[in-house]
Design an enzyme around this catalytic site. Sequence first.
Site, mmCIF file in Angstrom:
data_model
loop_
_atom_site.group_PDB
_atom_site.id
_atom_site.type_symbol
_atom_site.label_atom_id
_atom_site.label_comp_id
_atom_site.label_asym_id
_atom_site.label_seq_id
_atom_site.Cartn_x
_atom_site.Cartn_y
_atom_site.Cartn_z
ATOM 1 N N CYS A 2 -1.859 -2.659 2.723
ATOM 2 C CA CYS A 2 -2.461 -2.824 4.188
ATOM 3 C C CYS A 2 -1.844 -1.610 4.880
ATOM 4 O O CYS A 2 -0.911 -0.789 4.390
ATOM 5 C CB CYS A 2 -2.391 -3.724 5.004
ATOM 6 S SG CYS A 2 -3.091 -5.591 4.074
ATOM 7 N N LEU A 48 -6.293 -4.579 2.875
ATOM 8 C CA LEU A 48 -6.690 -4.297 1.577
ATOM 9 C C LEU A 48 -6.568 -5.851 0.890
ATOM 10 O O LEU A 48 -5.258 -6.100 0.789
ATOM 11 C CB LEU A 48 -5.931 -3.151 0.825
ATOM 12 C CG LEU A 48 -6.573 -3.330 -0.555
ATOM 13 C CD1 LEU A 48 -8.122 -2.620 -0.664
ATOM 14 C CD2 LEU A 48 -5.695 -1.891 -1.243
ATOM 15 N N SER A 49 -7.482 -6.575 0.624
ATOM 16 C CA SER A 49 -7.112 -7.748 0.492
ATOM 17 C C SER A 49 -6.982 -8.003 -1.126
ATOM 18 O O SER A 49 -7.421 -7.312 -2.198
ATOM 19 C CB SER A 49 -8.663 -8.789 0.379
ATOM 20 O OG SER A 49 -8.983 -8.583 1.562
ATOM 21 N N ILE A 50 -5.752 -8.543 -1.548
ATOM 22 C CA ILE A 50 -5.103 -8.742 -2.776
ATOM 23 C C ILE A 50 -5.054 -10.156 -3.076
ATOM 24 O O ILE A 50 -5.002 -10.709 -4.121
ATOM 25 C CB ILE A 50 -3.693 -7.807 -2.905
ATOM 26 C CG1 ILE A 50 -4.101 -6.424 -2.697
ATOM 27 C CG2 ILE A 50 -3.126 -8.122 -4.186
ATOM 28 C CD1 ILE A 50 -5.045 -5.854 -3.516
ATOM 29 N N GLU A 75 3.773 -6.529 -0.416
ATOM 30 C CA GLU A 75 3.368 -7.948 -1.233
ATOM 31 C C GLU A 75 5.025 -8.482 -1.258
ATOM 32 O O GLU A 75 5.870 -7.749 -1.702
ATOM 33 C CB GLU A 75 3.158 -7.494 -2.768
ATOM 34 C CG GLU A 75 1.708 -6.712 -2.666
ATOM 35 C CD GLU A 75 0.484 -7.659 -2.139
ATOM 36 O OE1 GLU A 75 0.612 -8.921 -1.670
ATOM 37 O OE2 GLU A 75 -0.594 -7.181 -1.890
ATOM 38 N N VAL A 281 -4.210 11.140 -16.461
ATOM 39 C CA VAL A 281 -4.935 12.247 -16.078
ATOM 40 C C VAL A 281 -3.897 13.347 -17.009
ATOM 41 O O VAL A 281 -2.767 13.354 -16.981
ATOM 42 C CB VAL A 281 -4.896 12.675 -14.699
ATOM 43 C CG1 VAL A 281 -5.939 11.493 -14.149
ATOM 44 C CG2 VAL A 281 -3.703 12.678 -13.802
ATOM 45 N N GLY A 356 5.384 3.343 -13.160
ATOM 46 C CA GLY A 356 6.879 3.198 -13.726
ATOM 47 C C GLY A 356 7.951 3.976 -12.553
ATOM 48 O O GLY A 356 9.027 4.165 -12.964
#
Length: 624
Positions: A2, A48-50, A75, A281, A356
């Site tokens: 968020c 941002l819903s996790i 988190e 990429v 990583g």
Amino acid sequence: MCGFVGFTNHIDNSNQVLQEMLDKIRHRGPDAEGAYIDASIALGHRRLSIIDVSDAGNQPLYSEDGNLVLVYNGEIYNYREIRSRLIEAGYHFQTQTDSEVLIYGYLEYGASLLQQLRGMFSFVIWDKKARKLFGARDFFGIKPLYYAQMQDTFLFGSEIKSFLCHPHFQKVLNTAALENYLTFQYSPCDETFFQGVYKLPPAHYFTYQDGKFETQRYWDVHFQADEKPDLNTWVSRISDTFHDSVEAHKIADVEVGSFLSSGVDSSYVATIANVDKTFTVGFGTEERYNEIGWAKDFSNAIGKQNYNKVITPEEYWEKLPMIQYHMDEPLADPAAIALYFVCNLASQSLKVVLSGEGADEIFGGYNIYSEPGSSSYEKLPRSLRHGIGHIAEKMPAHKGRNFLVRKGKDLEERFIGNAYMFTPEECKALLKIRTNAPDPMAITKPFYDKVQDQDDVTKMQYLDLHMWMAGDILLKADKMSMANSLELRVPFLDREMMALAQQIPTRYRVTRKEITDEKTPYITKYAMRLAAKQDTPPETAKTAAKKKLGFPVPIRVWLKEDRYYQIVRDQFESDEANRFFHTEKLVKLLDDHRAGKADNSRKIWTLYIFLVWYRAFFPEYCSE
């Protein structure tokens, strides 16, 4: 994942201003928005819903009695264990989110709650009765937290750009940051490129009450080698701890994916995480710039689907202004733009991705860490090496000159991190303006002082953990993922991983040929590579011995092409460049590079990126 904004409330139109600030960080949380405003404070949040994706997890979040108000970004991976202890202590939870653990954990433990957390976070709690703010940033600096005192207003939030909306904010370029940036390629100090705006350092918390702001460090890295276990024991411990960390970092109520390059770090993450999708990429068709073929083969070997994209030069250059705007401060790491594209690719499929970052810093992975003790020249008396180096500095460029100059300096003089763009003398020659920027050694000295009894490799790691990682690696990881509304998680940067890594003897981090059966003269991240080799399928285990490439970007090639040479030259001769620099010296760097007289690509890029960033945030001072 968020974003949040806030300010002490001394304006009449706080609703409108708060909304404008929230709009600036919508990309950090497009799923929901919330606000709390009273006579003393204004708090805003984008979500941002996790975890617990229901509306119950929306913020600001309140304590049961309504006294504490939380806005939070991040988190907490061990929130279930902490929640269980708090329930036993009598607290009542209204949601299944990790956010609520911070409220009741703060009520129960105060600032000591931070010692219990496992995760990435920045958060602020407003105590209505005490009229007090408490805020904190995670151990490594994975999530950002900025603050500023402007007139009688205290501002704070996840991104600096939101501050610009506030009527009390005064937008002034911090020229000292510019000079330091030219050396480090990022902003290395607590004060940012905006005068009066600061970063809360990693592993710090702050309190703000009655106009008084105080900070306190709550955690640090302590390298203390344990010589008792043998190499195989360390390898097993790394494997066990990393499995546990990856499992914790996969906690989510949405799908999780993984980035994948040809390096051991991301390959190890992707293998252990056992996610369904990997993302890669690259540039062009040359293998040194394009790892897509390797990533596809690796993904097939571990039974996963690889999503990939070749970035064209046109796309790369076109996105630069937007990317530097999202960065908040200029960052001259060419890999930041590539990271934007892989985040964008992943965001089209999911909301959470593993990466990583951090393995090199905690396990000793950078090639430069092999430098101490690598040459018999270092056995010469220190005074002799210093004298030879001093003479070499005054000589014209020739083969071996840089070696003599570097070896003539102590580590504290020659190593400021993984990038050393312009020396202080070169900065002063380039700049028209005079600044009060501190000398690079004055910036690094407080960190070197804390590990003065350690070997040189450990000193380098400690410095990079506190400066390079937070200022470059994690800055771009947060800003580029959030620009795409994507949560990026870094399982190597876990407290339990660091607690283990700081005990590993140096010879098992950077290893000389004589204690391995490998053909290379040294191996970085040696114990970790062996753990990865042990945990990776046989047909993919060659990644464990692969030489580190970083995130290769063909900048040096592009700068010799007419199109991109001219783009940079136009910027170097612009009014804004002339405002700060002796522009003829910028053009000479560019022309010498194009003519093949020197590889000035990184120096050119550092200068060019600042000018792109300046145009994004100070357009009123730029030419058409």
